[in-house]
Motif scaffolding. Sequence first.
Motif, PDB file in Angstrom:
ATOM      1  N   GLY A 169       0.802  -1.223   0.000  1.00  0.00           N
ATOM      2  CA  GLY A 169       0.000   0.000   0.000  1.00  0.00           C
ATOM      3  C   GLY A 169       0.833   1.272   0.000  1.00  0.00           C
ATOM      4  N   TRP A 170       0.116   2.418   0.142  1.00  0.00           N
ATOM      5  CA  TRP A 170       0.725   3.743   0.072  1.00  0.00           C
ATOM      6  C   TRP A 170       0.602   4.464   1.402  1.00  0.00           C
ATOM      7  N   CYS A 171       1.559   5.362   1.647  1.00  0.00           N
ATOM      8  CA  CYS A 171       1.482   6.311   2.762  1.00  0.00           C
ATOM      9  C   CYS A 171       1.728   7.704   2.189  1.00  0.00           C
TER      10      CYS A 171
ATOM     11  N   ASP B 206      -7.235   8.569   6.122  1.00  0.00           N
ATOM     12  CA  ASP B 206      -6.963   7.601   7.189  1.00  0.00           C
ATOM     13  C   ASP B 206      -5.686   8.003   7.911  1.00  0.00           C
TER      14      ASP B 206
ATOM     15  N   GLU C 100      -3.774   6.441   9.766  1.00  0.00           N
ATOM     16  CA  GLU C 100      -2.721   5.421   9.767  1.00  0.00           C
ATOM     17  C   GLU C 100      -1.928   5.416   8.464  1.00  0.00           C
ATOM     18  N   ARG C 101      -2.386   6.301   7.510  1.00  0.00           N
ATOM     19  CA  ARG C 101      -1.708   6.327   6.218  1.00  0.00           C
ATOM     20  C   ARG C 101      -1.067   7.674   5.916  1.00  0.00           C
TER      21      ARG C 101
ATOM     22  N   ARG D  74       4.189   1.845  10.266  1.00  0.00           N
ATOM     23  CA  ARG D  74       3.944   0.845   9.218  1.00  0.00           C
ATOM     24  C   ARG D  74       5.225   0.051   8.941  1.00  0.00           C
TER      25      ARG D  74
END
Length: 703
Positions: free
Chosen positions: A247-249, A284, A286-287, A296
Amino acid sequence: MHHPSASLPSNMVDPGHLDKIDKLFACGVGDHIHLPQLVVVGDQSSGKSSVLEGITKLPFPRDSGLCTRFATQITFRRAQAISTTITIIPHKGATPAYAEKLCAFKVLTHAVLEPVSFSKTMKDVHKLLGLSDNPSDGDNKSTFSEDVLKIEVTGPEQEHFSVVDVPGIFRTATKGMTTLADASMIKAMVPRYMINPRSVMLVVIPANVDIATQEIITLAEEADLDGHPEVGVMQLIKGDRHPLQLGWCLVRNLGQQQSQDNAADRSAVENAFFRDCSPWNELDKERVGVDALRSRLQEVLTSNIRREFSNVKREVLMKLNSAKRALKELGEKRQTPDEQRRFTMDISSRFREMVSLALNSNYSGHKWFDECSTLMYVTGVVNCGEAFADAVDKHGHAYGFKFDYTPEVPGRSNLSSNGGQGLKLRSTPDHPDLEDLISGERLIDDKISTNIIEWLSGLYKSSRGFELGTFDKNLLGTTMKAQSAKWEPLAHGYILDIIHLAHVFITDLLKLVCPSARVRNGIMSVMMEPLMEIYRRALEQVQFVLYVEHNNPQTINHYFNDNLEKSRQKRLRASLEKHATTQPTQFGTTGRSVIALDDIVQNHPMSNAQHTVYEVHDILKAYYKVARKRFVDNVCMQAADYLLVTGPKNPLKLFSPQFVSSLNDDQLEEIAGEDAGTKRRRNAWAKEVKDMELGKKILVGVA
């Protein structure tokens, strides 16, 4: 710009595991197997250094002249004392001198890394690596390096964590900064870090470009297809057209003006942005943000390292065993004269042991005798000796001797001793090493004349003087030389056979005791001259024996007189048999032949010349038999046995430890010196064994 102390959140990565990984990298294990690591990748000027700075809290210098010039491994570990240690790990293909120079570099400070000192250290590193500040200067220096800069930060508040930053990818050259060759070098370097199946890639993408134009994303997606984990980092959301496995941040770096402000707090600016700015505050939590990214990474790295540790240990053991086998196949190290002498001495010792077994006919002493029949040297010599003796006996004379003393048949002068096929002189094929020794025909005429009396008569008439009842003293030498003319080609062929048997034994045994063709060729090149000298001595000995036999016929062997007397008796009996009668016994059976005394006295079957010719025949016949046996024995014992088999200087005993001890350094280099390719392979395998042994010790206790 404000930099808080470089500390990381607790429980980022298991400290024991990270410490072992760091040690594995430091001892070179990472050059041979893939190790778990976090790799930061991105296109040039993608904000990669800013993201890394946010994660590590290290003040990366802004005046280094270029983004990243080489891979940088940053390791944090908890310790009582605060320190920053900067060293350099040479690249895999570095020369020993260059590697030693880099390994000697070390910067140690007992304080938190500051921007000014970091910038100065980076300049020193650039100079040490020979990097160019401006490629347009034409100084032929490189802009990028394959070497790895290692930064280790310790302190009581630090947590164990490690990350690798690699140069950014770029397509086009920047005038005065980079070249297309630099672009190719980086494009080849970065994928080597990305294809590591045990690494986690932190792919950094800037928010102000079209993601489709970022070459790093293509490389990351290709790696993703192979199951390599990646985390994408962007400064703005660009949709989900390019999903990565993990995924991405989203992070927010400081702007250009903010980065120049020493009072700017990156964390505070970023937190305010994602808290207050719409629509970013709706994402989000967390992202978004560096803190979320660190969390992460904590999850990903911890899971990845725990999963891969047992696999790393297994691969280290496999690589170690494989490298040891490869190193063993190269044989003993032989780069110095002493090493080369020991290596060659070992070969000669094993060679000598086999020679001893062969000369004693102890063929059960080693399996090689069953696998290679040419090593049964003594057997071959004995068989050749018997064949030689038989050939001289049956085919060695030019004229057939008379045994019944009947008159010769006119017009019948020749018979074939071998069916008209000619007489084969050799039983072994020619060896290419011995071309200089090989001369003459391999086949001679097998005809034997039957008119010996006619021949002797002609010689007698052409050489007689006023002798009465005798003949010229030189007549026997002349007739003997002509009668034994085939001895020379027969003996020459025989001794060449023994020479070939010896030479084939040497070359075949060398193949067994020395698998390396290059070393064998080196040994043979040094041995050929003394070997040829031994072979020539054997041939010269044959010529000497022939010369003695042909020069002045003589003997003190009593068998000569015995044979001569028997021949005279047979000739006398043949002349008197026509007068003989058979006297019956008292039992009516056939008795002995008897002849009247008057018939003996009145028997005058021959003229003086005929009598002399037959006397010459009988003398020649008796002497030839004695000389033939003597000649065969002398050739076999002196030329073959002593010089080529059992003598102290026979060719099989030449290659010995004593011979190796007499070689000079140049000869040893020719025999056992390693070529450049072998040296490179040996050094590479030796380094891998050394690295893997260290890795094995580091991983002790890992399940």
